[in-house]
Design a protein around this motif. Structure first.
Motif, PDB file in Angstrom:
ATOM      1  N   UNK A 150       1.244  -1.160  -0.302  1.00  0.00           N
ATOM      2  CA  UNK A 150       0.302   0.008  -0.403  1.00  0.00           C
ATOM      3  C   UNK A 150       1.121   1.377   0.316  1.00  0.00           C
ATOM      4  N   UNK A 151       0.950   1.965  -1.115  1.00  0.00           N
ATOM      5  CA  UNK A 151       1.170   3.054  -0.991  1.00  0.00           C
ATOM      6  C   UNK A 151       0.204   4.618  -0.671  1.00  0.00           C
ATOM      7  N   UNK A 152       0.679   5.322   0.077  1.00  0.00           N
ATOM      8  CA  UNK A 152      -0.403   6.433   0.422  1.00  0.00           C
ATOM      9  C   UNK A 152       0.556   7.899   0.137  1.00  0.00           C
ATOM     10  N   UNK A 153      -0.807   8.580  -0.384  1.00  0.00           N
ATOM     11  CA  UNK A 153       0.058  10.092  -0.926  1.00  0.00           C
ATOM     12  C   UNK A 153      -0.309  10.966  -0.599  1.00  0.00           C
ATOM     13  N   UNK A 154      -0.095  12.409   0.474  1.00  0.00           N
ATOM     14  CA  UNK A 154      -1.005  12.767   0.739  1.00  0.00           C
ATOM     15  C   UNK A 154      -0.911  14.005  -0.198  1.00  0.00           C
ATOM     16  N   UNK A 155      -1.968  14.377   0.187  1.00  0.00           N
ATOM     17  CA  UNK A 155      -2.112  15.777  -1.901  1.00  0.00           C
ATOM     18  C   UNK A 155      -1.917  17.490  -1.160  1.00  0.00           C
ATOM     19  N   UNK A 156      -1.888  18.478  -2.298  1.00  0.00           N
ATOM     20  CA  UNK A 156      -1.500  19.530  -1.721  1.00  0.00           C
ATOM     21  C   UNK A 156      -3.442  20.353  -1.579  1.00  0.00           C
TER      22      UNK A 156
END
Length: 527
Positions: free
Chosen positions: A93-99
């Motif tokens: 699982x790759x989690x990316x917070x966004x702008x």
């Protein structure tokens, strides 16, 4: 390297290093030519850099290769629309917070839903469909994309894939808006990038303009970029020398044109660089007599790779396998190992003797020659090696007729296998990307229908492997198997130049990809 070119390039590099530091200036239109007219403006539906390059600045990715690092790698990936990333313990699982401060060019807010929509589109889960989807295999290990509120996404993988970020960082991996159907992106793309699309007039020009509300403060510096489509590269180069353009189209100058520029415009800054792109021989295996492996083997054995390099690049190209050779390529075989592959013996005459024996066994000979049509995109850096290939195939009783195909028709033509024999450009990049689309059974860019369950298993094994050296050994095992099978004979790796006038600042020539350095938000004009 030839002494003249070595001195030329060293002088260029010294010139770059000697430039005084100065504050970036805003304003001005960057002008360059483009050597071809693309089929559309939709990056996700195109397979050439004449479409993807000019549009890369219209969009953003989740993550991106640092635009000032010459060699693309996992270590050079930086956040873009994402503010960072993290893996779970299982590396699935790759989690990316966004702008949260990003707007599409039409004023609507960018959210996590746009990310999910993009990857549903690419993996075929969306009700909307792409006309063509050339890189669907990049995401064959992607189970789903989920959102956590408006500003966080998680990529759920079926199994660990340490290099998955390499796919997300490519210039070919922009985020599309949910609210714009793909058919509209083809003619009028809406992105979040530093530049807004203005117009595309086929065979005339492509124009983009500054996005005054870009989420990155102070960028871009340029007011816009204009690409004038000029198919004749000699004419385009003369226009650059005459001062009509600020820079040449990146990676478009072969060595003779580079020499012309330096002779006529000594102040120009030029870099000759590897492209990460090979020239390869494709053969339609579904079409007799090319369904015979001995015939395909004979064609592969006819190749004099060094002759291509000497003629096309005046000695500046490289011999390699399916992966770009080192040091610029991160995954290519060492030269001594490469020479042990079938067809890579430097004794070309010995190879051709073996090829002629195979051809005679199949009933061909000096008086009974095989006639073929050799298809190629109508661009000089593809057309010229195709002419040499026709000449070399004559040595093994094969007579070829050149068939040039417009870029707008090339991808659909070869994807539906409407050809006999062809010469094409082929990217290498990370093994997860290139091996899956080009060599896997059913890969979107597997134009010649090569299929080996054994190779497919090796592709999956190298993808899971986190240890770089162990992964290299698996990749080299795949390289050997591909050469033994005559999967898609690699002819040579090209090197071409980019030149720009001294007032162009802030652009970096990448050495293992022609696709990933086009964001242009840091480029500025010192005039």
């Amino acid at each position: 390297m030839k002494p003249y070119l070595g001195a030329l390039l060293m002088a260029a590099l010294v010139g770059v290093a000697a430039e005084p530091a100065s504050a970036q200036k805003a304003g001005g239109i960057l002008k360059m030519y483009s050597p071809d007219s693309p089929a559309s403006m939709s990056i996700h539906e195109e397979a050439t850099f004449v479409a993807e390059g000019p549009m890369m600045g219209v969009f953003n990715n989740l993550v991106l290769f640092d635009q000032h690092v010459k060699q693309n790698s996992l270590a050079s990936i930086v956040p873009d629309l994402a503010t960072g990333w993290s893996w779970n313990e299982d590396a699935t699982d790759l989690t990316l917070p966004l702008r949260a401060d990003v707007k599409w060019h039409d004023g609507k807010l960018f959210t996590a839903q746009d990310v999910r929509c993009t990857f549903d589109l690419l993996t075929g889960k969306s009700s909307e469909k792409l006309r063509v989807n050339p890189r669907k295999s990049w995401y064959r290990n992607l189970e789903a994309v989920t959102t956590n509120g408006d500003y966080e996404v998680t990529f759920h993988l079926k199994r660990p894939q340490p290099a998955f970020l390499m796919a997300l960082a490519q210039g070919y991996s922009p985020i599309y808006p949910c609210h714009i159907p793909p058919r509209d992106i083809r003619s009028h793309p809406i992105g979040t990038g530093p530049f807004k699309f203005v117009e595309f007039k086929p065979n005339e020009r492509i124009r983009v303009t500054k996005n005054g509300e870009y989420w990155k403060p102070g960028r871009p510096y340029l007011d816009g970029i204009e690409y004038t489509i000029i198919r004749n590269l000699s004419t385009a180069t003369l226009a650059f020398v005459a001062g009509k353009f600020d820079m040449t189209f990146p990676f478009s100058l072969e060595v003779p044109l580079l020499r012309d520029v330096k002779n006529q415009m000594p102040q120009a800054i030029c870099e000759l660089a590897p492209l990460g792109i090979s020239r390869s021989l494709i053969v339609n295996r579904d079409r007799p007599p090319f369904d015979n492996p001995e015939l395909r083997q004979a064609m592969a054995l006819s190749l004099d790779r060094q002759a291509f390099i000497n003629i096309i690049t005046e000695g500046q190209g490289d011999i390699g396998g399916a992966m770009q050779p080192p040091p610029e390529g991160l995954w290519g075989m060492p030269p001594d190992m490469l020479k042990t592959l079938p067809g890579y013996d430097p004794d070309v005459q010995n190879n051709r003797t073996e090829a002629r024996q195979l051809m005679r066994k199949l009933g061909y000979g000096p008086a009974d020659r095989l006639k073929i049509k050799l298809s190629v995109r109508d661009l000089p850096f593809l057309r010229d090696p195709a002419v040499i290939l026709i000449d070399q195939l004559k040595e093994v009783y094969i007579d070829g007729e050149l068939e040039t195909i417009d870029t707008t028709n090339w991808l659909p033509k070869v994807m539906r296998k409407d050809y006999m024999v062809g010469l094409t450009g082929q990217g290498s990049g990370d093994p997860d990307l290139s091996l899956n689309v080009i060599y896997r059974c059913g890969g979107e860019l597997n134009y010649n229908g090569y299929c080996s369950p054994e190779v497919d298993k090796l592709i999956d094994r190298q993808s899971i492997e986190a240890d770089t050296q162990k992964r290299k050994q698996l990749v080299w095992e795949i390289e050997r198997k591909l050469a033994e099978d005559g999967a898609r004979p690699i002819i040579f790796y090209d090197r071409r130049a980019t030149c720009w006038q001294p007032h162009v600042k802030g652009w970096t020539v990448m050495v293992n990809s022609i696709f990933n350095g086009w964001r242009m938000e840091d480029v500025w004009l010192d005039k």
